[in-house]
Write a protein that holds these residues in place. Structure first.
Motif: not given
Length: 336
Positions: A152-154, A195-196, A219-225, A244-247
């Motif tokens: 979800r975030s880096v 995140l690509g 801030v880099l944003s991604y289509e995944s949210g 690197v934070t995930g769910t």
């Protein structure tokens, strides 16, 4: 296609600054590497470097190194404003190339190098040593295996305190100066690793009188949210951390994220796990991991590395371009 290498890969070193010295020192510790030539803009500079490291041949110009048939691969260690010219010359001479980061000063130059290497069937790789580091590779494996869920975030940060005088290369637009290309390439590349390429970029900078960035945040944003927050600075010594934070958890690098000696894996509902570098890997600041990857690729007759793919380097350059466009940093010769 690239030629066959022998028992020992024969390296040429293009440029004689600090990073060239560090890389050469680490190459000399590898049993299957041989440094056979060095080039500088002057015969005197090349000879001094050659004498320092016991290198047989010293070239007083880049073209002579590019034409040296006894060289399998050239390490390009110039400031990034010269990467396009130096790496291009070596590729045109039939040499494989490992080119320091930032790959070039902009994506257009990077695309030219990639097209040239692919057209000639030659190996080309950006010297993003972070991607070749065993601990970073382990982090990527954990994320790919779902250890922390969906990313979800880096967050990544790299700042040094200077101050640098106006005459320093880091303040010189003609040399691609500024925090972003010298330091920010690491946080941006770290975000890309997990995140690509982003779908959106929002950036702010503090600029010097010369027009290069002293400090930049994006801030880099991604289509995944997902979001990535990256920061770099030439005017403040920052923690140089990353996460690197995930769910389902997160990975934290407590210091020196671009060449870590440890990271911490946090999984929801479990005790944290610290993963430490194997001492057999050598010094944490060693550049040898990328040299080992180049050697593996050359022996396998691969023209690019799966660890540092050329399309990935191009994507990073496009992100750096987008950040510079937003903050108003432009280098000599770039289109307005």
């Amino acid at each position: 296609m690239a030629g066959t290498v022998g028992e020992r890969v024969r390296w040429g070193i293009l440029a004689t600054g600090g990073i060239a010295a560090s890389f050469t020192r680490d190459l000399l510790e590898l049993p299957d590497a041989e440094v056979v030539a060095v080039a500088s803009r002057t015969e005197e500079g090349a000879r001094a470097f050659a004498d320092r490291f016991g290198i047989p041949r010293a070239h007083g110009d880049w073209a002579s190194l590019a034409a040296d048939e006894d060289v399998d691969v050239v390490y390009v260690a110039t400031p990034h404003a010269a990467h396009r010219a130096a790496a291009g010359l070596c590729l045109e001479g039939g040499r494989a190339v490992l080119c320091e980061k930032a790959f070039t000063v902009n994506a257009a130059e990077a695309a030219e190098l990639v097209a040239l290497a692919r057209a000639r069937g030659l190996f080309l790789m950006e010297a993003m040593w972070t991607y070749c580091h065993p601990l970073v590779r382990r982090m990527r494996e954990l994320v790919a295996d779902g250890a922390i869920g969906e990313v979800r975030s880096v967050h990544a940060d790299f700042g040094i305190d200077g101050p640098f005088p106006a005459t320093h290369r880091l303040r010189d637009p003609a040399q691609g100066g500024g925090a972003l290309l010298d330091l920010g390439v690491y946080p941006v590349s770290f975000a890309h690793l997990f995140l690509g390429a982003p779908s959106g970029v929002s950036a702010r900078s503090v600029l010097s009188e010369e027009g290069v960035d002293l400090q930049t945040a994006a801030v880099l944003s991604y289509e995944s949210g997902a979001l990535a927050v990256v920061h770099c600075a030439l005017n403040a010594h920052t923690p140089v951390t990353a996460s690197v934070t995930g769910t389902a958890g997160r990975l934290e690098v407590p210091h020196g994220f671009f060449h870590p000696d440890r990271f911490v894996l946090h999984r929801n509902g479990r005790e944290p796990e610290t993963v430490v570098a194997d001492p057999r890997w050598g010094r944490r600041d060693s550049l040898h991991h990328e040299a080992v990857e180049v050697t593996r690729c050359l022996r396998a007759k691969e023209t690019e590395s799966p660890l540092v793919p050329l399309d990935g380097s191009l994507a990073v350059m496009r992100t750096l371009d987008a950040i510079r466009a937003q903050v108003g940093v432009r280098y000599p010769g770039e289109a307005g």
